[in-house]
Structure formats: structure tokens, C-alpha cells
Write a protein that holds these residues in place. Structure first.
Motif, PDB file in Angstrom:
ATOM      1  N   VAL A 220       5.595  -6.115 -25.484  1.00 20.07           N
ATOM      2  CA  VAL A 220       6.312  -5.452 -24.401  1.00 20.07           C
ATOM      3  C   VAL A 220       7.526  -6.296 -24.019  1.00 20.07           C
ATOM      4  CG1 VAL A 220       6.184  -4.794 -21.972  1.00 20.07           C
ATOM      5  CG2 VAL A 220       4.314  -4.216 -23.515  1.00 20.07           C
ATOM      6  N   LYS A 221       8.642  -5.641 -23.737  1.00 18.85           N
ATOM      7  CA  LYS A 221       9.878  -6.349 -23.448  1.00 18.85           C
ATOM      8  C   LYS A 221      10.142  -6.414 -21.944  1.00 18.85           C
ATOM      9  CE  LYS A 221      11.903  -4.800 -27.813  1.00 18.85           C
ATOM     10  NZ  LYS A 221      12.996  -4.064 -28.467  1.00 18.85           N
ATOM     11  N   SER A 222      10.916  -7.433 -21.537  1.00 22.11           N
ATOM     12  CA  SER A 222      11.320  -7.560 -20.134  1.00 22.11           C
ATOM     13  C   SER A 222      12.494  -8.517 -20.043  1.00 22.11           C
ATOM     14  CB  SER A 222      10.169  -8.074 -19.260  1.00 22.11           C
ATOM     15  OG  SER A 222       9.963  -9.459 -19.459  1.00 22.11           O
ATOM     16  N   SER A 223      13.216  -8.450 -18.930  1.00 29.69           N
ATOM     17  CA  SER A 223      14.323  -9.375 -18.706  1.00 29.69           C
ATOM     18  C   SER A 223      13.822 -10.810 -18.586  1.00 29.69           C
ATOM     19  CB  SER A 223      15.107  -8.976 -17.457  1.00 29.69           C
ATOM     20  OG  SER A 223      14.261  -8.911 -16.323  1.00 29.69           O
ATOM     21  N   ALA A 224      12.578 -10.989 -18.106  1.00 27.56           N
ATOM     22  CA  ALA A 224      12.014 -12.339 -18.003  1.00 27.56           C
ATOM     23  C   ALA A 224      11.901 -12.991 -19.376  1.00 27.56           C
ATOM     24  CB  ALA A 224      10.648 -12.280 -17.325  1.00 27.56           C
ATOM     25  N   LEU A 225      11.476 -12.221 -20.364  1.00 25.50           N
ATOM     26  CA  LEU A 225      11.364 -12.758 -21.720  1.00 25.50           C
ATOM     27  C   LEU A 225      12.734 -12.994 -22.345  1.00 25.50           C
ATOM     28  CD1 LEU A 225       8.410 -10.593 -23.105  1.00 25.50           C
ATOM     29  CD2 LEU A 225       8.383 -13.054 -22.657  1.00 25.50           C
ATOM     30  N   TRP A 226      13.695 -12.165 -22.018  1.00 26.40           N
ATOM     31  CA  TRP A 226      15.029 -12.312 -22.588  1.00 26.40           C
ATOM     32  C   TRP A 226      15.766 -13.492 -21.966  1.00 26.40           C
ATOM     33  CZ3 TRP A 226      20.285 -12.011 -21.337  1.00 26.40           C
ATOM     34  CH2 TRP A 226      21.152 -11.818 -22.420  1.00 26.40           C
ATOM     35  N   LEU A 227      15.604 -13.669 -20.650  1.00 30.87           N
ATOM     36  CA  LEU A 227      16.327 -14.736 -19.954  1.00 30.87           C
ATOM     37  C   LEU A 227      15.629 -16.088 -20.064  1.00 30.87           C
ATOM     38  CD1 LEU A 227      17.373 -12.833 -16.701  1.00 30.87           C
ATOM     39  CD2 LEU A 227      18.872 -13.552 -18.559  1.00 30.87           C
ATOM     40  N   GLU A 228      14.300 -16.071 -20.013  1.00 28.31           N
ATOM     41  CA  GLU A 228      13.505 -17.294 -20.055  1.00 28.31           C
ATOM     42  C   GLU A 228      14.021 -18.322 -19.040  1.00 28.31           C
ATOM     43  OE1 GLU A 228      13.699 -18.266 -24.240  1.00 28.31           O
ATOM     44  OE2 GLU A 228      11.915 -17.065 -24.665  1.00 28.31           O
ATOM     45  N   GLU A 229      14.443 -19.522 -19.524  1.00 29.93           N
ATOM     46  CA  GLU A 229      14.857 -20.589 -18.614  1.00 29.93           C
ATOM     47  C   GLU A 229      16.201 -20.325 -17.945  1.00 29.93           C
ATOM     48  OE1 GLU A 229      12.919 -23.031 -17.712  1.00 29.93           O
ATOM     49  OE2 GLU A 229      11.348 -22.283 -19.057  1.00 29.93           O
ATOM     50  N   ARG A 230      16.881 -19.278 -18.357  1.00 31.48           N
ATOM     51  CA  ARG A 230      18.152 -18.919 -17.716  1.00 31.48           C
ATOM     52  C   ARG A 230      17.949 -18.026 -16.503  1.00 31.48           C
ATOM     53  NH1 ARG A 230      20.823 -15.935 -22.578  1.00 31.48           N
ATOM     54  NH2 ARG A 230      18.623 -15.335 -22.818  1.00 31.48           N
ATOM     55  N   THR A 231      16.713 -17.789 -16.129  1.00 30.69           N
ATOM     56  CA  THR A 231      16.408 -16.843 -15.061  1.00 30.69           C
ATOM     57  C   THR A 231      17.054 -17.228 -13.733  1.00 30.69           C
ATOM     58  OG1 THR A 231      14.340 -16.069 -16.029  1.00 30.69           O
ATOM     59  CG2 THR A 231      14.543 -15.911 -13.638  1.00 30.69           C
ATOM     60  N   ARG A 232      17.002 -18.510 -13.359  1.00 25.85           N
ATOM     61  CA  ARG A 232      17.504 -18.916 -12.050  1.00 25.85           C
ATOM     62  C   ARG A 232      19.003 -18.596 -11.882  1.00 25.85           C
ATOM     63  NH1 ARG A 232      15.295 -22.668  -8.498  1.00 25.85           N
ATOM     64  NH2 ARG A 232      14.018 -23.540 -10.183  1.00 25.85           N
ATOM     65  N   PRO A 233      19.903 -19.043 -12.777  1.00 27.53           N
ATOM     66  CA  PRO A 233      21.313 -18.725 -12.576  1.00 27.53           C
ATOM     67  C   PRO A 233      21.610 -17.227 -12.676  1.00 27.53           C
ATOM     68  CG  PRO A 233      20.991 -19.819 -14.695  1.00 27.53           C
ATOM     69  CD  PRO A 233      19.723 -19.963 -13.937  1.00 27.53           C
ATOM     70  N   TRP A 234      20.918 -16.527 -13.555  1.00 31.60           N
ATOM     71  CA  TRP A 234      21.146 -15.092 -13.660  1.00 31.60           C
ATOM     72  C   TRP A 234      20.688 -14.362 -12.400  1.00 31.60           C
ATOM     73  CZ3 TRP A 234      22.834 -11.551 -17.579  1.00 31.60           C
ATOM     74  CH2 TRP A 234      23.423 -12.164 -18.674  1.00 31.60           C
ATOM     75  N   THR A 235      19.547 -14.764 -11.861  1.00 30.78           N
ATOM     76  CA  THR A 235      19.062 -14.141 -10.627  1.00 30.78           C
ATOM     77  C   THR A 235      20.027 -14.408  -9.479  1.00 30.78           C
ATOM     78  OG1 THR A 235      16.762 -14.348 -11.357  1.00 30.78           O
ATOM     79  CG2 THR A 235      17.132 -13.995  -9.008  1.00 30.78           C
ATOM     80  N   ALA A 236      20.540 -15.625  -9.409  1.00 34.82           N
ATOM     81  CA  ALA A 236      21.538 -15.949  -8.385  1.00 34.82           C
ATOM     82  C   ALA A 236      22.764 -15.049  -8.534  1.00 34.82           C
ATOM     83  CB  ALA A 236      21.942 -17.419  -8.493  1.00 34.82           C
ATOM     84  N   ALA A 237      23.181 -14.813  -9.781  1.00 36.53           N
ATOM     85  CA  ALA A 237      24.341 -13.950 -10.025  1.00 36.53           C
ATOM     86  C   ALA A 237      24.046 -12.507  -9.618  1.00 36.53           C
ATOM     87  CB  ALA A 237      24.746 -14.023 -11.491  1.00 36.53           C
ATOM     88  N   PHE A 238      22.843 -12.025  -9.954  1.00 34.58           N
ATOM     89  CA  PHE A 238      22.462 -10.662  -9.571  1.00 34.58           C
ATOM     90  C   PHE A 238      22.527 -10.500  -8.051  1.00 34.58           C
ATOM     91  CE2 PHE A 238      19.483 -10.551 -13.493  1.00 34.58           C
ATOM     92  CZ  PHE A 238      20.518 -10.133 -14.301  1.00 34.58           C
ATOM     93  N   TYR A 239      21.958 -11.470  -7.330  1.00 34.00           N
ATOM     94  CA  TYR A 239      21.929 -11.381  -5.881  1.00 34.00           C
ATOM     95  C   TYR A 239      23.333 -11.488  -5.275  1.00 34.00           C
ATOM     96  CZ  TYR A 239      16.790 -11.703  -5.688  1.00 34.00           C
ATOM     97  OH  TYR A 239      15.448 -11.450  -5.801  1.00 34.00           O
ATOM     98  N   LEU A 240      24.191 -12.312  -5.864  1.00 37.20           N
ATOM     99  CA  LEU A 240      25.558 -12.444  -5.376  1.00 37.20           C
ATOM    100  C   LEU A 240      26.323 -11.130  -5.545  1.00 37.20           C
ATOM    101  CD1 LEU A 240      27.774 -14.237  -4.207  1.00 37.20           C
ATOM    102  CD2 LEU A 240      28.327 -14.956  -6.553  1.00 37.20           C
ATOM    103  N   VAL A 241      26.162 -10.481  -6.699  1.00 38.36           N
ATOM    104  CA  VAL A 241      26.821  -9.193  -6.928  1.00 38.36           C
ATOM    105  C   VAL A 241      26.267  -8.142  -5.965  1.00 38.36           C
ATOM    106  CG1 VAL A 241      27.209  -7.337  -8.590  1.00 38.36           C
ATOM    107  CG2 VAL A 241      27.340  -9.716  -9.329  1.00 38.36           C
ATOM    108  N   ALA A 242      24.947  -8.150  -5.743  1.00 33.78           N
ATOM    109  CA  ALA A 242      24.344  -7.207  -4.794  1.00 33.78           C
ATOM    110  C   ALA A 242      24.952  -7.374  -3.408  1.00 33.78           C
ATOM    111  CB  ALA A 242      22.832  -7.422  -4.740  1.00 33.78           C
ATOM    112  N   LEU A 243      25.059  -8.615  -2.950  1.00 34.57           N
ATOM    113  CA  LEU A 243      25.649  -8.872  -1.635  1.00 34.57           C
ATOM    114  C   LEU A 243      27.092  -8.385  -1.565  1.00 34.57           C
ATOM    115  CD1 LEU A 243      24.291 -12.433  -0.794  1.00 34.57           C
ATOM    116  CD2 LEU A 243      24.018 -10.390   0.633  1.00 34.57           C
ATOM    117  N   SER A 244      27.836  -8.545  -2.648  1.00 34.12           N
ATOM    118  CA  SER A 244      29.231  -8.103  -2.668  1.00 34.12           C
ATOM    119  C   SER A 244      29.320  -6.591  -2.493  1.00 34.12           C
ATOM    120  CB  SER A 244      29.895  -8.519  -3.987  1.00 34.12           C
ATOM    121  OG  SER A 244      29.896  -9.925  -4.129  1.00 34.12           O
ATOM    122  N   PHE A 245      28.473  -5.866  -3.195  1.00 28.82           N
ATOM    123  CA  PHE A 245      28.478  -4.410  -3.060  1.00 28.82           C
ATOM    124  C   PHE A 245      28.003  -3.973  -1.669  1.00 28.82           C
ATOM    125  CE2 PHE A 245      28.398  -4.105  -7.836  1.00 28.82           C
ATOM    126  CZ  PHE A 245      29.557  -3.334  -7.949  1.00 28.82           C
TER     127      PHE A 245
END
Length: 312
Positions: A220-245
Motif C-alpha cells: 500500500v502506498k502513502s506520502s509517509a513512505l514516499w517522504l520518509e525522513e523528509r517528512t518534517r520539512p515537507w510538512t512544514a511547507a504544507f502547513y506554511l502554504v495552507a496558512l498563506s491560502f
């Protein structure tokens, strides 16, 4: 520890839940199927609806309509239950092979697929009755949402980003809430929808880290498996973009300063989530995922406080 004992220990179902204790025994499996004992999903589905209603009322200079908020709350409970039922019907074989989900009613045999389909039909009927109380634009948007709800469980089979499809689905209420107030769509609602999409990418990636080992084993696929150790900076980016919108939506709707104060509190909460996240600790991930209900409440409080009718 036996396999059965391990599954019960890792299950996402709480045996000591108060709702189960107060409900008839036969209702228990349906409560678990609908996730009524785990309301965080309902809060995440409901929050964009309430934000949008509040933002539309603010833009139109109207006072809050408690009946509309209640109608969407009931709709969120019912449609979340319907979505979970669809998910569990389609995922029953996968769920039986994942420790956290193996004790769910369908894979465990408490509810048959036929019973689940009948339950789903009843939920959709109730959802339709609620939908028909809304404006024509909101009704058509509600019907259109089914095109997102039903395919969602299949996304984890074909893409590393099922979280993106969930973002499109779970934030549809940002469009419906605005339409329920104005019988139309406008840029603030679209920006709110976009912000909710990136918010969901963040919190559901965190959530997916609970199952990453089992998901990898069963394919089964997920963003967690794709990002792995990159999860923290990517999650920060997702939340920053959400706040901007979210900020842009408030600005276009003419929101007063309390709305931005609410968003500042949301930003602080996002910073805590990202800063304290441990992707290798399922309990840590679950706590941060569940804490997103505070995001919904903080933003909503700011929007309600910004209402010119309520004194901002």
C-alpha cells in the motif's frame, strides 16, 4: 505476545470508550464502523465547513446562523460515517493484514459486507435529507462530492499521494459552506479550499506514519513512505502554504484583525506539531494528528470574533 493480543494492543479501537459503554451491545460494531467512537475525523471534515460558513457570513455582514452550523455538523457526522463504511468495505482485505486495523468490524467478521452496504445506504439517505435543506448551489456541490468520496480508498493502490485525494475530499465543505450562505461560489471559498487541501497533506502524512511498516509489507502506498525522513520539512511547507491560502481568503473576505489572531494561534500550533514530531513513534504521530482539531477551533474562533455583528 500472541498475534491476536498484539492486534488488540495496536488497534485504533478503544475497548474502554464511553460511547460503547452507554450503547446497546448490537450497536457497537456499527459505532466502530462509523467511527463515532473516534470523532477526530468528523472534526477534520467539519472544520472547513464551519470556517466557510463563518467567512461567508462575515463577508455578507450577517449574524451567525446556529441552525446552519448544526445542519453541517449533523451532515459531517453522517458523511464521515458513510466515507468510513465505503473505506472499510473496499479495504477489508488490507485492513485484515494491518495490526492497527485488523480488529475493525468488517475484517474481524463482526459485520458482513452485505450489512455494511445496507448501513451505507441508510447513511446516504440521511445525508440526502440534510443536503436538501441547503441552497441549490450547495446541493449540487454535495452531489458532486460523491465523485471524490467513493474512489478515495482505491488511491493508496495507485499513487504515493492518497493524502492529496483525501485533501480534495475532506475540504469540499469549504465550498459548500460558502454556497449554503450565498448560493454561489467566490474566491475566498476557493482559497479556503486550497488551504484546507495543504493542511490535509500535512496532518494525514503524519497519520500515515503509524502504518508505514505494514503498508510497505502489503504494497500500500502513502506520502509517509514516499517522504520518509523528509517528512518534517515537507510538512512544514504544507502547513506554511495552507496558512498563506487561509490568510488570503480572510483578506479577500474583508475579515477584521481577530481572524488573523486566530491564524497566528494556528501557526504556533503548526510549529509545535512539526517541531515535536517523531515519525518513528506511532503514539507521537497519532497525538499530533488528533491535535489538528485545535486548528479547526482556533481558526473558527478567530473568524467568529471577527464578525462585525459580534463586535469586531
Amino acid at each position: 505476545m500472541s498475534k491476536t493480543t498484539r492486534r488488540r494492543a495496536l488497534s485504533d479501537i478503544r475497548a474502554d470508550d464511553l460511547l460503547h459503554a452507554l450503547s446497546p451491545r448490537r450497536a457497537g460494531p456499527y459505532i466502530r464502523l462509523a467511527r463515532l467512537d473516534r470523532p477526530i475525523g468528523t472534526w477534520l471534515l467539519l472544520s472547513p465547513c464551519l470556517w466557510s460558513i463563518a467567512l461567508a457570513e462575515l463577508a455578507m455582514g450577517r449574524s451567525p446562523d446556529p441552525a446552519l452550523y448544526l445542519l453541517f455538523a449533523l451532515g459531517a457526522v453522517i458523511m464521515r460515517a458513510a466515507g468510513c463504511t465505503v473505506n472499510d468495505i473496499l479495504d477489508r482485505d488490507f485492513d485484515g493484514r494491518v495490526a492497527r486495523t485488523a480488529t475493525r468490524p468488517i475484517p474481524s467478521g463482526e459485520i458482513s459486507v452485505r450489512q455494511a452496504v445496507i448501513f451505507l445506504a441508510a447513511l446516504l439517505g440521511l445525508g440526502l435529507l440534510i443536503l436538501l435543506q441547503l441552497t441549490p448551489t450547495a446541493i449540487w456541490l454535495g452531489v458532486a462530492s460523491l465523485a471524490l468520496v467513493f474512489p478515495y480508498p482505491l488511491m493508496k493502490r495507485i499513487t504515493w499521494w492518497p493524502q492529496a485525494w483525501l485533501g480534495l475530499t475532506f475540504n469540499w465543505g469549504a465550498l459548500m459552506g460558502w454556497a449554503a450562505v450565498t448560493d454561489s461560489l467566490a474566491w475566498p471559498a476557493l482559497l479556503l479550499y486550497a488551504g484546507g487541501f495543504f493542511w490535509t497533506l500535512g496532518y494525514d502524512t503524519i497519520y500515515a506514519h503509524q502504518d508505514k511498516d505494514d503498508d510497505a509489507l502489503i504494497g500500500v502506498k502513502s506520502s509517509a513512505l514516499w517522504l520518509e525522513e523528509r517528512t518534517r520539512p515537507w510538512t512544514a511547507a504544507f502547513y506554511l502554504v495552507a496558512l498563506s491560502f487561509f490568510t488570503a481568503a480572510c483578506w479577500l473576505a474583508g475579515a477584521a484583525w481577530p481572524a488573523y489572531l486566530g491564524l497566528a494561534a494556528v501557526a504556533a500550533h503548526f510549529a509545535w506539531q512539526v517541531g515535536s514530531l517523531d515519525i518513528n513513534d506511532p503514539a507521537n504521530c497519532l497525538l499530533r494528528f488528533r491535535s489538528n482539531r485545535f486548528v479547526g477551533w482556533l481558526f473558527l474562533a478567530g473568524l467568529l470574533a471577527a464578525s462585525p455583528v459580534l463586535g469586531a
